[in-house]
Design a protein around this motif. Structure first.
Motif, PDB file in Angstrom:
ATOM      1  N   GLU A 407      48.729  32.254 136.858  1.00 48.14           N
ATOM      2  CA  GLU A 407      49.549  31.643 137.903  1.00 48.14           C
ATOM      3  C   GLU A 407      50.245  30.382 137.406  1.00 48.14           C
ATOM      4  O   GLU A 407      51.381  30.107 137.777  1.00 48.14           O
ATOM      5  CB  GLU A 407      48.677  31.315 139.122  1.00 48.14           C
ATOM      6  N   ALA A 408      49.591  29.614 136.573  1.00 47.54           N
ATOM      7  CA  ALA A 408      50.177  28.366 136.078  1.00 47.54           C
ATOM      8  C   ALA A 408      51.353  28.671 135.157  1.00 47.54           C
ATOM      9  O   ALA A 408      51.366  29.701 134.468  1.00 47.54           O
ATOM     10  CB  ALA A 408      49.123  27.550 135.334  1.00 47.54           C
ATOM     11  N   PRO A 409      52.350  27.792 135.106  1.00 47.89           N
ATOM     12  CA  PRO A 409      53.527  28.036 134.252  1.00 47.89           C
ATOM     13  C   PRO A 409      53.202  27.816 132.778  1.00 47.89           C
ATOM     14  O   PRO A 409      52.219  27.164 132.419  1.00 47.89           O
ATOM     15  CB  PRO A 409      54.538  27.006 134.759  1.00 47.89           C
ATOM     16  N   LEU A 410      54.068  28.348 131.940  1.00 52.24           N
ATOM     17  CA  LEU A 410      53.954  28.132 130.495  1.00 52.24           C
ATOM     18  C   LEU A 410      54.392  26.707 130.161  1.00 52.24           C
ATOM     19  O   LEU A 410      55.431  26.238 130.638  1.00 52.24           O
ATOM     20  CB  LEU A 410      54.844  29.139 129.762  1.00 52.24           C
ATOM     21  N   ALA A 490      49.198  24.034 133.590  1.00 51.49           N
ATOM     22  CA  ALA A 490      50.087  24.799 132.722  1.00 51.49           C
ATOM     23  C   ALA A 490      49.234  25.472 131.653  1.00 51.49           C
ATOM     24  O   ALA A 490      48.044  25.184 131.504  1.00 51.49           O
ATOM     25  CB  ALA A 490      51.139  23.894 132.068  1.00 51.49           C
ATOM     26  N   HIS A 491      49.845  26.369 130.929  1.00 56.01           N
ATOM     27  CA  HIS A 491      49.100  27.042 129.858  1.00 56.01           C
ATOM     28  C   HIS A 491      49.983  27.160 128.628  1.00 56.01           C
ATOM     29  O   HIS A 491      51.219  27.111 128.708  1.00 56.01           O
ATOM     30  CB  HIS A 491      48.620  28.427 130.302  1.00 56.01           C
ATOM     31  N   CYS A 492      49.323  27.324 127.458  1.00 57.10           N
ATOM     32  CA  CYS A 492      50.065  27.457 126.206  1.00 57.10           C
ATOM     33  C   CYS A 492      49.216  28.226 125.199  1.00 57.10           C
ATOM     34  O   CYS A 492      48.036  27.902 125.002  1.00 57.10           O
ATOM     35  CB  CYS A 492      50.423  26.085 125.640  1.00 57.10           C
ATOM     36  N   PRO A 493      49.778  29.237 124.543  1.00 54.15           N
ATOM     37  CA  PRO A 493      49.045  29.927 123.472  1.00 54.15           C
ATOM     38  C   PRO A 493      48.793  28.965 122.316  1.00 54.15           C
ATOM     39  O   PRO A 493      49.621  28.101 122.017  1.00 54.15           O
ATOM     40  CB  PRO A 493      49.993  31.054 123.048  1.00 54.15           C
ATOM     41  N   LEU A 494      47.683  29.137 121.653  1.00 54.19           N
ATOM     42  CA  LEU A 494      47.286  28.209 120.604  1.00 54.19           C
ATOM     43  C   LEU A 494      48.328  28.129 119.481  1.00 54.19           C
ATOM     44  O   LEU A 494      48.662  27.044 118.998  1.00 54.19           O
ATOM     45  CB  LEU A 494      45.931  28.645 120.030  1.00 54.19           C
TER      46      LEU A 494
END
Length: 707
Positions: A407-410, A490-494
């Motif tokens: 749900e959180a944006p990138l 928010a989220h982010c791939p490592l």
């Protein structure tokens, strides 16, 4: 008197001919010719009759005589041309048609029949003949229709011709079908045309076949086409393609095989079986049947690549590109295998291939992704990590995994102070170990980080990075979903962090150690395995074979060794060898190695990477192939020597034996694909010097000639 008798017999012959009493008509024609051997109408009539009963030889003799006697008779000459056609002598028929049209250029049938004969071998000339036929007789629907078919075959605009044909024959289903196929902007009008074709003839298999091409789900229309024409190879091919796209791989292969049962030369079926079924034989058949097609050679290249034959693969991709220099898949795949072969300027040519593919199609995800790997290998980190984001494109083989459903944006690099950021592992264990170095940089920007990683790493990363600002959690149970994860902003791939944080070769965060083993556990391990004065060297000779991942397994075959290949090291004095090897390879031995004796087996006691970190912290040196334990050693600042395959991973860059990512690492690269012998010899020599140095036989400040 003879002339009158001939006239009477000729009238009788015409009457019998009209009534279909051909035997008596034949006799009457011959009686007319007996009375007047030069009677043109009798010669002509008898010739037409002989044509009707498929006696082209007799018809040719009669018509040749008639034309010789009356060269001005165009109707007789037209039938002579037809007789030549019937006899299979198209060249002579065309000569007669040309002579007729010289005499009378308004004879539509001569233009039309000439076009029919020319269409196979001289299409542009045939097109001109059809055009003349429609100019002479604008109401000849068949000429408009055939003009459209030929124009379409030549890649020209056929729409006007089909529209003219439909004005003249509005109920002609094939015209509606072909007009729909050639519409430049398929839409409602083209779709209506396909339905009109079916209204004209619901039993027309080709109309159903064509309708399937514009349906979201083509399968029902293809089934209808095949119910009407079970031998329709094209329908079987398209049905296989549709099933494959719907995830039914087996159904697709079955349909393609049915196509080949109907038509063994169905090239697309062979291509698809080669590409999807992995059949090199199928791809080879496609190449034989269509030697001018690039696709089969690309498929053959893919087969060689998957069989770990990069040079063969490269040559097949090159063959495809000779045929079609703009064949995007061959360009990208050639760029993939070039780094694996010992050719001058291979990387430069791989970069050029990717860039050409991108110029042809700026949205070519595989081209962008492969370009990123090449740029990263070159040390062009800013550009490479930007292109690396293309790895998320859906369906990209060997890309960056599955896009998260969160749900959180990138996170796109915006301010982080006071925000909670989910950072998650996306690839292998080694990737996670290498790139968690960026987590402290996020904390320094004011973020609270939820670090979601593989379960094997949770304990190690929690004791190294966890605290008030970093919460380490295992991957969500429903990954790529987010079940059980704490709320985040928010989220982010490592592996997107280097791009988001603007990493270049000069700004790599390389302060080590950035991970740490549990100090008490290290002391306990030292007590359990006390040093005996020799240099303690850890050894890992094989990676995870990843048998279920074809590309990854091929890489592992290139990076891994068998323990027996390292036999020359076993007898080097002054070394205590310990194995950190995991998996099936841990059971290898022989040729000087006695696992559990000369080579102590520590790896069997490791439960997770926290245990591995403890053991690594007690080593003087780790020697390993390129696998996750290398990254752990580098992150712990443990000296590590890496046996790197010829086409080493991008992160080890080119033409250097150090690593800007890990100051404690040293690389020993294969000089040629698959050639470990000089690497093993170099490491053996370097070990000997290291032992001498540790024993004081070499002055501490004397440079190591191998560095």
């Amino acid at each position: 008197m003879a002339s009158d008798l001939a006239t009477d017999f000729l009238a009788l012959a015409h009457q019998f001919h009209r009534l279909g009493v051909l035997g008596q008509a034949d006799t009457a024609y011959q009686q007319a010719l007996a009375a007047d051997p030069g009677r043109i109408d009798a010669l002509h009539g008898l010739a037409v009759l002989r044509l009707a009963v498929n006696d082209a030889t007799a018809a040719l003799a009669l018509l040749t005589k008639a034309v010789a006697q009356a060269p001005q008779r165009c109707d007789v000459a037209l039938d002579l041309a037809l007789a030549f056609e019937t006899a299979g002598r198209a060249d002579m028929a065309l000569r007669v048609y040309r002579r007729v049209l010289t005499c009378d250029p308004t004879l539509t049938i001569a233009w039309y029949n000439s076009a029919l004969l020319l269409a196979a071998g001289a299409a542009p000339t045939a097109l001109a003949a059809y055009r003349r036929a429609t100019q002479v007789e604008p109401t000849l629907a068949a000429a408009h229709f055939n003009f459209g078919n030929l124009a379409s075959r030549l890649g020209r605009d056929a729409r006007v011709a089909y529209r003219n044909a439909l004005v003249l024959r509005p109920a002609h289903g094939p015209t509606w079908t072909n007009w729909a196929v050639t519409a430049r902007e398929p839409g409602p009008a083209a779709r209506r045309a396909r339905y009109r074709a079916l209204c004209c003839d619901p039993t027309a298999a080709d109309a159903w076949f064509d309708l399937a091409n514009v349906r979201d789900d083509p399968v029902p229309a293809l089934h209808q086409a095949l119910s009407l024409a079970p031998a329709h190879a094209g329908a079987w091919v398209n049905l296989g393609t549709a099933r494959h796209r719907q995830g039914d791989v087996v159904g697709g292969i079955v349909a393609w095989r049915r196509a080949l049962n109907v038509d063994v030369e169905a090239v697309q079926a062979w291509r698809n079986l080669g590409a999807v079924g992995g059949s090199a034989a199928a791809a080879a058949n496609a190449a034989v049947l269509d030697p001018g097609g690039a696709d089969p050679w690309c498929v053959l290249g893919n087969g060689a690549r998957d069989a770990d034959q990069p040079l063969v693969a490269a040559n097949r991709y090159r063959r495809a590109l000779v045929i079609d220099p703009d064949h995007a898949e061959s360009l990208v795949n050639l760029a993939t295998v070039l780094p694996e072969i010992a050719e001058p300027d291979a990387i430069d040519r791989a970069l050029a291939a990717c860039r050409r593919a991108i110029r042809l199609n700026p949205e070519d995800g595989p081209a962008h992704y492969n370009l990123s790997l090449l740029q990263l290998r070159r040390g062009e980190l800013a550009a490479g990590f930007a292109e690396y984001e293309w790895g998320w494109r859906v369906g990209l083989p060997g890309g960056r995994g599955v896009v998260r459903r969160l749900e959180a944006p990138l996170w796109q690099g915006e301010a982080l102070r006071g925000r909670t950021l989910l950072v998650y592992a996306e690839q292998g264990l080694g990737d996670t170990l290498q790139f968690v170095r960026y987590v402290p940089l996020l904390v320094a920007r004011g973020a609270r980080v939820v670090l979601e990683v593989q379960k094997e790493l949770v304990r190690l990363l929690d004791q190294s990075l966890g605290g008030a600002t970093v919460q380490v959690v295992p991957l969500a149970a429903n990954y790529p979903g987010g079940a059980g994860l704490p709320p985040v902003d928010a989220h982010c791939p490592l592996l997107s962090l280097p791009f988001r944080l603007g990493t270049s070769l000069d700004t790599i965060p390389a302060d080590v150690p950035y991970l740490a083993a549990d100090a008490a556990a290290v002391q306990a391990w030292r007590r359990l395995h006390p040093a005996d004065g020799r240099m303690r060297v850890g050894l890992v000779w094989a990676g995870n074979p990843r048998l279920q991942q074809r590309a990854a397994h091929a890489i592992d075959r290139r990076r891994s060794l068998r323990l027996e290949q390292l036999a020359s090291w076993a007898g080097i004095p002054g070394i205590e060898w310990v194995s950190l090897q995991k998996g099936a390879a841990a059971g290898q031995g022989g040729n000087g190695w006695d696992v559990g004796g000369v080579l102590a087996d520590w790896g069997a006691t490791f439960h997770d990477f926290a245990d591995t970190a403890v053991a690594l912290s007690t080593l003087d040196l780790l020697i390993s192939v390129d696998t996750s334990v290398v990254h752990l050693a580098g992150a712990l600042a443990v000296p590590v020597w890496i046996l790197s395959r010829f086409d080493g991973c991008w992160r080890w860059l080119e033409d250097r034996d150090d690593s800007p990512w890990y100051p404690s690492a040293r690389l020993f690269r294969q000089p040629a694909p698959g050639d470990w012998t000089p690497v093993i010899a170099r490491i053996g020599e370097a070990l000997g010097r290291l032992i001498l140095k540790s024993q004081g036989a070499v002055e501490p400040d004397q440079p190591d000639p191998e560095r």
